[in-house]
Design an enzyme around this catalytic site. Structure first.
Site, mmCIF file in Angstrom:
data_model
loop_
_atom_site.group_PDB
_atom_site.id
_atom_site.type_symbol
_atom_site.label_atom_id
_atom_site.label_comp_id
_atom_site.label_asym_id
_atom_site.label_seq_id
_atom_site.Cartn_x
_atom_site.Cartn_y
_atom_site.Cartn_z
ATOM 1 N N LYS A 262 0.828 -1.212 0.000
ATOM 2 C CA LYS A 262 0.000 0.000 0.000
ATOM 3 C C LYS A 262 0.869 1.273 0.000
ATOM 4 O O LYS A 262 2.069 1.220 0.288
ATOM 5 C CB LYS A 262 -0.928 -0.042 1.214
ATOM 6 N N TYR B 239 -12.600 -1.365 -3.734
ATOM 7 C CA TYR B 239 -13.108 -1.533 -2.362
ATOM 8 C C TYR B 239 -14.623 -1.403 -2.282
ATOM 9 O O TYR B 239 -15.160 -1.120 -1.206
ATOM 10 C CB TYR B 239 -12.432 -0.520 -1.432
ATOM 11 N N GLU C 195 -9.660 -10.117 -7.619
ATOM 12 C CA GLU C 195 -8.743 -8.997 -7.381
ATOM 13 C C GLU C 195 -7.513 -9.076 -8.294
ATOM 14 O O GLU C 195 -7.039 -8.056 -8.807
ATOM 15 C CB GLU C 195 -8.336 -8.972 -5.905
ATOM 16 N N ASN D 204 -2.126 0.389 6.565
ATOM 17 C CA ASN D 204 -1.612 -0.839 7.179
ATOM 18 C C ASN D 204 -0.728 -1.672 6.249
ATOM 19 O O ASN D 204 -0.693 -2.895 6.327
ATOM 20 C CB ASN D 204 -2.764 -1.654 7.782
ATOM 21 N N HIS E 116 -2.179 -5.400 1.483
ATOM 22 C CA HIS E 116 -3.482 -6.050 1.306
ATOM 23 C C HIS E 116 -3.276 -7.551 1.139
ATOM 24 O O HIS E 116 -2.252 -7.976 0.607
ATOM 25 C CB HIS E 116 -4.148 -5.488 0.038
HETATM 26 P P1 IDP Z 1 -8.199 -6.463 5.616
HETATM 27 O O1 IDP Z 1 -7.368 -5.583 4.700
HETATM 28 O O2 IDP Z 1 -7.426 -6.937 6.806
HETATM 29 O O3 IDP Z 1 -8.889 -7.575 4.871
HETATM 30 P P2 IDP Z 1 -10.784 -5.116 5.668
HETATM 31 O O4 IDP Z 1 -11.760 -5.185 6.790
HETATM 32 O O5 IDP Z 1 -11.106 -5.882 4.417
HETATM 33 O O6 IDP Z 1 -9.352 -5.517 6.248
HETATM 34 O O7 IDP Z 1 -10.612 -3.571 5.313
HETATM 35 C C1 IDP Z 1 -9.981 -3.161 4.113
HETATM 36 C C2 IDP Z 1 -9.024 -2.047 4.443
HETATM 37 O O8 IDP Z 1 -9.761 -0.922 4.924
HETATM 38 C C3 IDP Z 1 -8.028 -2.333 5.573
HETATM 39 O O9 IDP Z 1 -6.895 -3.072 5.147
HETATM 40 C C4 IDP Z 1 -7.651 -0.937 6.025
HETATM 41 O O10 IDP Z 1 -6.739 -0.305 5.113
HETATM 42 C C5 IDP Z 1 -9.006 -0.234 5.916
HETATM 43 N N1 IDP Z 1 -9.752 -0.298 7.189
HETATM 44 C C6 IDP Z 1 -10.350 -1.374 7.756
HETATM 45 N N2 IDP Z 1 -10.952 -1.070 8.919
HETATM 46 C C7 IDP Z 1 -10.732 0.254 9.093
HETATM 47 C C8 IDP Z 1 -11.118 1.188 10.134
HETATM 48 O O11 IDP Z 1 -11.788 0.839 11.115
HETATM 49 N N3 IDP Z 1 -10.692 2.482 9.970
HETATM 50 C C9 IDP Z 1 -9.959 2.896 8.887
HETATM 51 N N4 IDP Z 1 -9.593 2.059 7.902
HETATM 52 C C10 IDP Z 1 -9.969 0.755 7.995
HETATM 53 MG MG MG Z 2 -10.320 -7.486 3.359
#
Ligand code: IDP
Ligand code: MG
Length: 139
Positions: free
Chosen positions: A11, A51, A128, A114, A117
């Site tokens: 990312k 997304y 994807e 974070n 992905h």
């Molecule tokens: P994942 O990437 O671990 O599968 P997902 O729930 O699919 O997590 O969420 C997609 C992305 O959205 C996350 O990787 C992160 O970048 C962002 N995200 C998820 N939850 C939050 C939140 O509570 N606040 C802000 N960004 C979030």
């Molecule tokens: Mg996810």
């Protein structure tokens, strides 16, 4: 049907911080073969499409803006049990909850920024991967 492939992207926060090489090294050392890889930057609209499943969530607009804020490194990876093993390698969504030694524990800046992905199912890995790479690129 399990395909033994997953989709990932490094990312914008991790690319900008100069952690691309270190993350690719972790991925290869964990036994994943890189099937396809490039560097690109999403527009907010493209990030919105990627997304789309999260469009009702409160962080959707911020996420699309962040994910289009700089270059990313999308990859298709291959390994037995790829989807599950890769989710283990990257760790929990929130780096505060991520296990020691995981990519997110080592490199993530926040729950949003974070670092990486990882697809959550074989079906989504295929969708994807096809979002970023044509069939002839998926060798
Ligand atoms: P994942 O990437 O671990 O599968 P997902 O729930 O699919 O997590 O969420 C997609 C992305 O959205 C996350 O990787 C992160 O970048 C962002 N995200 C998820 N939850 C939050 C939140 O509570 N606040 C802000 N960004 C979030
Ligand atoms: Mg996810």
């Amino acid at each position: 049907m399990a395909t033994n492939r997953t989709y990932t992207m490094i990312k914008p926060d991790a690319v900008a911080a100069g952690n691309t090489g270190a993350i690719i090294k972790m991925i290869e050392e964990a036994g994943f073969r890189i099937v396809a890889m490039k560097m690109t930057q999403m527009t907010p609209d493209i990030a919105g499409k990627f997304y789309e499943v999260h469009k009702e969530r409160p962080f959707y607009a911020d996420l699309c803006s962040y994910m289009s804020s700089g270059p990313i490194v999308p990859m298709i990876l291959e390994k037995e049990n790829a989807v599950e093993d890769f989710r283990k390698l990257i760790g929990a969504t929130n780096p505060a909850d991520a296990a020691p030694g995981t990519v997110r524990k080592l490199f993530a800046k926040s729950i949003e920024a974070n670092a990486i992905h990882g697809s959550d199912s074989d079906e989504n890995a295929a969708i994807e991967g096809a979002f970023f790479f044509s069939s002839v690129e998926q060798n």
